[in-house]
Each structure stands twice: as C-alpha cells, then as structure tokens.
Enzyme design. Structure first.
Site, PDB file in Angstrom:
ATOM      1  N   GLU A 151       0.842  -1.199   0.000  1.00 20.92           N
ATOM      2  CA  GLU A 151       0.000   0.000   0.000  1.00 20.92           C
ATOM      3  C   GLU A 151       0.878   1.251   0.000  1.00 20.92           C
ATOM      4  O   GLU A 151       1.853   1.324   0.717  1.00 20.92           O
ATOM      5  CB  GLU A 151      -0.921  -0.028   1.237  1.00 20.92           C
ATOM      6  CG  GLU A 151      -1.881   1.120   1.310  1.00 20.92           C
ATOM      7  CD  GLU A 151      -2.645   1.320  -0.001  1.00 20.92           C
ATOM      8  OE1 GLU A 151      -3.306   0.387  -0.463  1.00 20.92           O
ATOM      9  OE2 GLU A 151      -2.553   2.423  -0.569  1.00 20.92           O
ATOM     10  N   PHE A 152       0.482   2.236  -0.812  1.00 21.88           N
ATOM     11  CA  PHE A 152       1.286   3.463  -0.942  1.00 21.88           C
ATOM     12  C   PHE A 152       0.564   4.698  -0.420  1.00 21.88           C
ATOM     13  O   PHE A 152       1.029   5.813  -0.626  1.00 21.88           O
ATOM     14  CB  PHE A 152       1.674   3.669  -2.415  1.00 21.88           C
ATOM     15  CG  PHE A 152       2.541   2.557  -2.950  1.00 21.88           C
ATOM     16  CD1 PHE A 152       3.920   2.590  -2.772  1.00 21.88           C
ATOM     17  CD2 PHE A 152       1.983   1.472  -3.612  1.00 21.88           C
ATOM     18  CE1 PHE A 152       4.729   1.559  -3.248  1.00 21.88           C
ATOM     19  CE2 PHE A 152       2.777   0.438  -4.084  1.00 21.88           C
ATOM     20  CZ  PHE A 152       4.159   0.478  -3.908  1.00 21.88           C
ATOM     21  N   CYS A 263       6.298   5.010   8.642  1.00 23.23           N
ATOM     22  CA  CYS A 263       6.848   4.170   7.571  1.00 23.23           C
ATOM     23  C   CYS A 263       8.329   4.389   7.304  1.00 23.23           C
ATOM     24  O   CYS A 263       9.111   3.437   7.383  1.00 23.23           O
ATOM     25  CB  CYS A 263       6.060   4.399   6.283  1.00 23.23           C
ATOM     26  SG  CYS A 263       4.373   3.793   6.410  1.00 23.23           S
ATOM     27  N   LYS A 324       3.426  14.690  10.708  1.00 25.80           N
ATOM     28  CA  LYS A 324       3.112  15.573   9.588  1.00 25.80           C
ATOM     29  C   LYS A 324       1.690  16.092   9.783  1.00 25.80           C
ATOM     30  O   LYS A 324       0.976  15.597  10.670  1.00 25.80           O
ATOM     31  CB  LYS A 324       3.276  14.854   8.245  1.00 25.80           C
ATOM     32  CG  LYS A 324       2.281  13.746   7.989  1.00 25.80           C
ATOM     33  CD  LYS A 324       2.466  13.244   6.567  1.00 25.80           C
ATOM     34  CE  LYS A 324       1.480  12.163   6.226  1.00 25.80           C
ATOM     35  NZ  LYS A 324       1.622  11.692   4.869  1.00 25.80           N
TER      36      LYS A 324
HETATM   37  N1  LIG Z   1       0.374   4.096   8.052  1.00 28.76           N
HETATM   38  C1  LIG Z   1       0.705   4.335   6.795  1.00 28.76           C
HETATM   39  O1  LIG Z   1       0.676   5.466   6.301  1.00 28.76           O
HETATM   40  C2  LIG Z   1       1.108   3.186   5.902  1.00 28.76           C
HETATM   41  C3  LIG Z   1       1.190   3.384   4.518  1.00 28.76           C
HETATM   42  C4  LIG Z   1       1.547   2.314   3.707  1.00 28.76           C
HETATM   43  C5  LIG Z   1       1.823   1.077   4.279  1.00 28.76           C
HETATM   44  N2  LIG Z   1       1.754   0.905   5.618  1.00 28.76           N
HETATM   45  C6  LIG Z   1       2.003  -0.427   6.178  1.00 28.76           C
HETATM   46  O2  LIG Z   1       0.754  -1.025   6.488  1.00 28.76           O
HETATM   47  C7  LIG Z   1       0.875  -1.853   7.646  1.00 28.76           C
HETATM   48  C8  LIG Z   1      -0.133  -1.418   8.683  1.00 28.76           C
HETATM   49  O3  LIG Z   1       0.194  -0.119   9.097  1.00 28.76           O
HETATM   50  P1  LIG Z   1      -0.806   0.760   9.976  1.00 28.76           P
HETATM   51  O4  LIG Z   1      -0.197   2.112  10.083  1.00 28.76           O
HETATM   52  O5  LIG Z   1      -2.194   0.616   9.444  1.00 28.76           O
HETATM   53  O6  LIG Z   1      -0.699  -0.030  11.391  1.00 28.76           O
HETATM   54  P2  LIG Z   1      -1.567   0.185  12.703  1.00 28.76           P
HETATM   55  O7  LIG Z   1      -0.654  -0.137  13.829  1.00 28.76           O
HETATM   56  O8  LIG Z   1      -2.262   1.503  12.664  1.00 28.76           O
HETATM   57  O9  LIG Z   1      -2.702  -0.932  12.611  1.00 28.76           O
HETATM   58  C9  LIG Z   1      -2.479  -2.298  12.719  1.00 28.76           C
HETATM   59  C10 LIG Z   1      -3.726  -2.947  13.314  1.00 28.76           C
HETATM   60  O10 LIG Z   1      -3.612  -4.373  13.190  1.00 28.76           O
HETATM   61  C11 LIG Z   1      -4.225  -4.962  14.332  1.00 28.76           C
HETATM   62  N3  LIG Z   1      -3.764  -6.344  14.421  1.00 28.76           N
HETATM   63  C12 LIG Z   1      -2.520  -6.824  14.645  1.00 28.76           C
HETATM   64  N4  LIG Z   1      -2.508  -8.173  14.613  1.00 28.76           N
HETATM   65  C13 LIG Z   1      -3.784  -8.572  14.357  1.00 28.76           C
HETATM   66  C14 LIG Z   1      -4.426  -9.838  14.195  1.00 28.76           C
HETATM   67  N5  LIG Z   1      -3.737 -10.977  14.269  1.00 28.76           N
HETATM   68  N6  LIG Z   1      -5.751  -9.861  13.967  1.00 28.76           N
HETATM   69  C15 LIG Z   1      -6.453  -8.711  13.878  1.00 28.76           C
HETATM   70  N7  LIG Z   1      -5.905  -7.488  13.994  1.00 28.76           N
HETATM   71  C16 LIG Z   1      -4.592  -7.411  14.254  1.00 28.76           C
HETATM   72  C17 LIG Z   1      -3.812  -4.050  15.467  1.00 28.76           C
HETATM   73  O11 LIG Z   1      -4.658  -4.210  16.588  1.00 28.76           O
HETATM   74  C18 LIG Z   1      -3.937  -2.669  14.801  1.00 28.76           C
HETATM   75  O12 LIG Z   1      -5.244  -2.125  14.974  1.00 28.76           O
HETATM   76  C19 LIG Z   1       2.337  -1.738   8.082  1.00 28.76           C
HETATM   77  O13 LIG Z   1       3.070  -2.788   7.530  1.00 28.76           O
HETATM   78  C20 LIG Z   1       2.769  -0.427   7.480  1.00 28.76           C
HETATM   79  O14 LIG Z   1       4.159  -0.391   7.233  1.00 28.76           O
HETATM   80  C21 LIG Z   1       1.383   1.933   6.449  1.00 28.76           C
END
Ligand SMILES: NC(=O)c1ccc[n+]([C@@H]2O[C@H](COP(=O)([O-])OP(=O)(O)OC[C@H]3O[C@@H](n4cnc5c(N)ncnc54)[C@H](O)[C@@H]3O)[C@@H](O)[C@H]2O)c1
Length: 443
Positions: A151-152, A263, A324
C-alpha cells in the site's frame, strides 16, 4: 465480491472502507476489541480526513462491517488481506513480522474454500513465501494462493491516494489470484490506473525501494539546506531550480527537521537489514538512516541557539507534534526527539497540535498541552513550529509577538518567509534560508 481485512489501523481501515466504496463487501477484523466497539458505534479511532463519512456511508449501505472474529469475517470471501503492523523489531531494526505470521496462522484455521491471502502490510522480501509455508504446513489440503499488494497511501490524504493512486502493485504467482486481484481493483482499471503485475518478491521489494528512495530525496535536500546555511544560499530556491527538471521532480524536496512517521524510519532500517542479510548492502540507505537520526537529534540545538545558548528557566511554545499535518500519528515524529531534548536543556514546554495531542500526551511527559496556538504562546520565550498544519501558516503575527516574552520563532518547516518575519520584528530561524531575504526575487 467479498473480502476480509485483518487490522483496522491507518491502512486496513482506509483500504477496507475504500474497497467497500468500490462495491466490494468488506468485513474488517481487529483483535483490539475496543477499536471494533468504537467502529461499531460509528466512531473512527484515528484522525484521517473524510474517513468518517466514507465509513458511515458504506456501513449504512450494508457493505462494510466490523468484528473481532476472523471466522465470521472470512465466510465466503474471495480474498483475505493482512494489514497488520510491521514495526521495527527492538534491538536489530528488522521488521517485526510476528503480527503478520500470527495473522497467517489464524487464517489457516479458517480456510474452507479457495481464497487469495494478500499481504498489504509492508513486509520484507520473502515474507509472502513464509506466509504460504505457514498456511500450507497447517493446512496441507487448503485451496489458496498468496499475493502481495503493498500500500502506498499517505496518512492525511489516504482516501484520495487509495481511490486515485499513481499505480497499484500486485505480486502473484497464479492466474487465479491475479484475476481475483484484478476484479477487486476493477474501478481503478476503468480509470486507467497503471497496474504493475509482478512476482511476489518483486512486489515486496518495490514498496521498500520506493519508500527508501523518497527518504533519500528528503535527506538529500536536508543536507543541501545545511550547506545553504553555510554559503548564504536559499534551499527553497535550490529545490525549485532542481525540481523543475523533469528527471528530478519537485516533490519530497522540502527541507525540514528530518523524516519521521510510521513508515520511512522503520522501512529504511528494514531495507538496510535485508541488504546486509543478503550480502548486498544498500549503502546509500545506510547513510540516509544515520544522517536522518543525527539530524532529528540536532534540531533541539537550533532552538537552544535561537534562545541565546541556554534554555534554563525558559518556556518554549511548540506548534505541531504529529509527524506531519492532517494526522494524529506520532510514530517516530521529530517532536519525540526534540521536546525531551528541550526539557533536558531546562525548558518548560507548552504545546498545541490540532489532532495529535491525545496520542502525544502518552509519549511526552511534562508538557503543558494547550487548547490552541495562542494559548501555547502565552508567556513563552520563543515558539518553534515542528509540523506544518495549515492553521500555523496564517498566525496573527502581531498577536504572536504580543503573547511571547521575546519575538523569537524557530520555524523547522519553513512555513514563513524570512523577509516577512524580519519586517514583523521577529528573530527568525528557519531551515536552509538566509535570515534576511534574498528570496522571491522577481525575474
Ligand atoms: N500508516 C501508513 O501510512 C502506511 C502506509 C503504507 C503502508 N503501511 C504499512 O501497512 C501496515 C499497517 O500499518 P498501519 O499504520 O495501518 O498499522 P496500525 O498499527 O495503525 O494498525 C495495525 C492494526 O492491526 C491490528 N492487528 C494486529 N494483529 C492482528 C491480528 N492478528 N488480527 C487482527 N488485527 C490485528 C492491530 O490491533 C492494529 O489495529 C504496516 O506494515 C505499514 O508499514 C502503512
């Protein structure tokens, strides 16, 4: 079509809601029962512009639902997405894949028809194969394929980024999985979004290469900003002059206090570790990680210098703590380095952020949290802008000056113009620009 989305964080919740807007039936699962309760009540647990309306609309249409039970979410799905966190593993900087592998084990328990298992989390090369191995080991006869769909989206503009992305990357090894992914992204095919179909490993690496490249770009302009300060050049104009070259581009050439967020810090570090593991070091990125860490730590000194070399007994007003604007995300925010360093140097800190204070209060003890910018400024010895929220761009400078004990501003986001600030009577420090104007010179 029907999908399950595991993880309702910044990525899972936005992706789930956007897929439901595409007409897909989406069930979002999280093991955080409190989060699911709030979502069921119609509350959005994160700050992301437009997300509340999008979620409400699709819940009302019956296409979007929330649960803590994966079995319920996976009933009859075409695909299950893994969108859980992949933070830095304590101590070594590798991506912590325990949540991803935990989700794979849970998925294995509930597979009862052909399903595409999609990693949307940012995961190092080889993770998709390991997810496949985990599920196959638990369920030798199950019908499934593993795909990678990094995801971007950017926090703060996540919905627009998901709905109108520059590209969609899909790594998959079978025609059947590719077809399911194509169907899910059909609305984006229709608006001619480039879809990059690759092998699993390639898709995984694309995500890291893209984030690392952006981190390189930011760090490059930050070092050029430092040089500008030494030679009397203006980094804003240098960036413009460089960025107008189509081969370079203008984006991500804004000098500042160093990159932070959920990230770039962890992804650059994880890419460094992957390179080292495979005896193929990514030296540029190793340097970028080092330069950026030192930069964030050095920023507090700018505030100390602007206050005459000592903060003992002084009060610093901080505007912006989230990494940000337009997000409440505090992960690796520069404020987490800067504010404690100011406190260690003897300062009291009064701070305001439009969305990040709830989260920040847990991470930054001893800060006086204020209701708005002007309350934070009241009686402070100087003000430092750490995040470029729009509302900090148009402060009433007369009022700012009247509230501060001394008219000293440290602007780490180059929100104001040195000429305007000099005219308003401020001692003004910014990044990579001369204190007095040789800026905005008409051609
Ligand atoms: N935040 C961003 O802007 C962004 C952008 C692109 C990619 N990513 C990637 O996406 C991924 C998620 O990032 P995020 O910022 O959304 O993380 P986050 O920490 O906000 O959310 C992760 C969620 O997953 C849940 N979770 C963990 N294990 C679980 C399981 N076994 N069953 C159900 N729920 C579970 C947690 O409770 C949490 O709510 C990461 O790998 C990140 O690098 C993030």
């Amino acid at each position: 079509m029907r999908i399950a989305m595991i993880g309702t964080g910044y990525v899972g919740l936005v992706s789930g809601a956007c897929f439901s807007e595409f007409g897909v039936e989406v069930c979002c699962v999280d093991k955080d029962a409190g989060k699911i309760e709030r979502l069921k009540r119609g509350e959005i647990p994160i700050y992301e512009p437009g997300l509340d309306d999008l979620v409400a609309r699709n819940v009302a249409a019956g296409r979007l639902s929330f649960t803590t039970e994966l079995a319920e979410a996976m009933a009859g799905v075409d695909a299950v997405f893994i969108a859980v966190g992949t933070p830095s593993r304590r101590g070594d900087g590798h991506a912590d894949l325990s949540y991803v592998y935990g989700a794979a084990e849970e998925i294995a328990r509930h597979l009862d028809h052909y399903t595409v298992v999609v990693t949307k989390s940012t995961v190092p090369v080889g993770t998709g194969r390991e997810v496949e191995r985990i599920i196959r080991a638990a369920r030798p006869d199950a019908a499934f394929d593993v795909a990678s769909n990094p995801e971007f989206l950017r926090e703060g503009s996540a919905i627009g980024d998901f709905m109108r992305p520059d590209r969609v990357v899909i790594g998959a090894g079978s025609d059947r999985a590719r077809e399911v992914m194509r169907q899910l992204y059909r609305p984006l095919f229709l608006i001619e979004t480039p879809i990059v179909m690759t092998a699993l490993e390639t898709a995984e690496l694309i995500k890291y290469a893209a984030n690392a490249f952006l981190a390189v770009k930011i760090t490059f302009i930050n070092e050029i900003a430092d040089l500008c300060e030494k030679v009397g050049a203006n980094v804003h104009d240098v960036a413009k002059g460089m960025g107008l070259d189509g081969r370079i581009g203008r984006k991500f050439l804004h000098a500042g206090p160093g990159y932070g967020g959920s990230c770039f810090p962890k992804d650059t570090l994880a890419l460094v570790r992957t390179g080292q593991d495979h005896d193929s070091p990514v030296r540029i990125v190793e340097t970028v990680v080092d330069v950026n860490d030192k930069r964030k730590k050095a920023m507090a000194q700018r505030v100390i210098d602007a206050c005459g070399g000592s903060l003992a007994g002084r009060t610093v007003a901080i505007l912006g703590v989230s990494f940000k604007p337009n997000t409440d995300d505090m992960r690796d925010a520069p404020s987490l380095d800067i504010i404690p360093a100011l406190q260690t140097a003897g300062a009291s800190v009064r701070a305001f952020d439009p969305a990040g204070m709830h989260e920040a209060a847990k991470l930054l003890p001893g800060v006086t949290w204020c209701e708005d910018s002007y309350q934070a400024l009241d009686g402070a010895d100087c003000v430092a802008i750490l995040t470029e929220w729009n509302e900090f761009r148009a402060l009433d400078l007369k009022r700012v000056k009247a509230l501060l004990k001394r008219p000293v501003m440290i602007d780490l986001r180059n929100v104001y113009s040195p000429a305007d600030m000099a005219a308003a009577g401020f001692t003004y420090t910014s990044i990579g620009r001369p204190a007095q104007a040789n800026e905005d010179v008409a051609p």
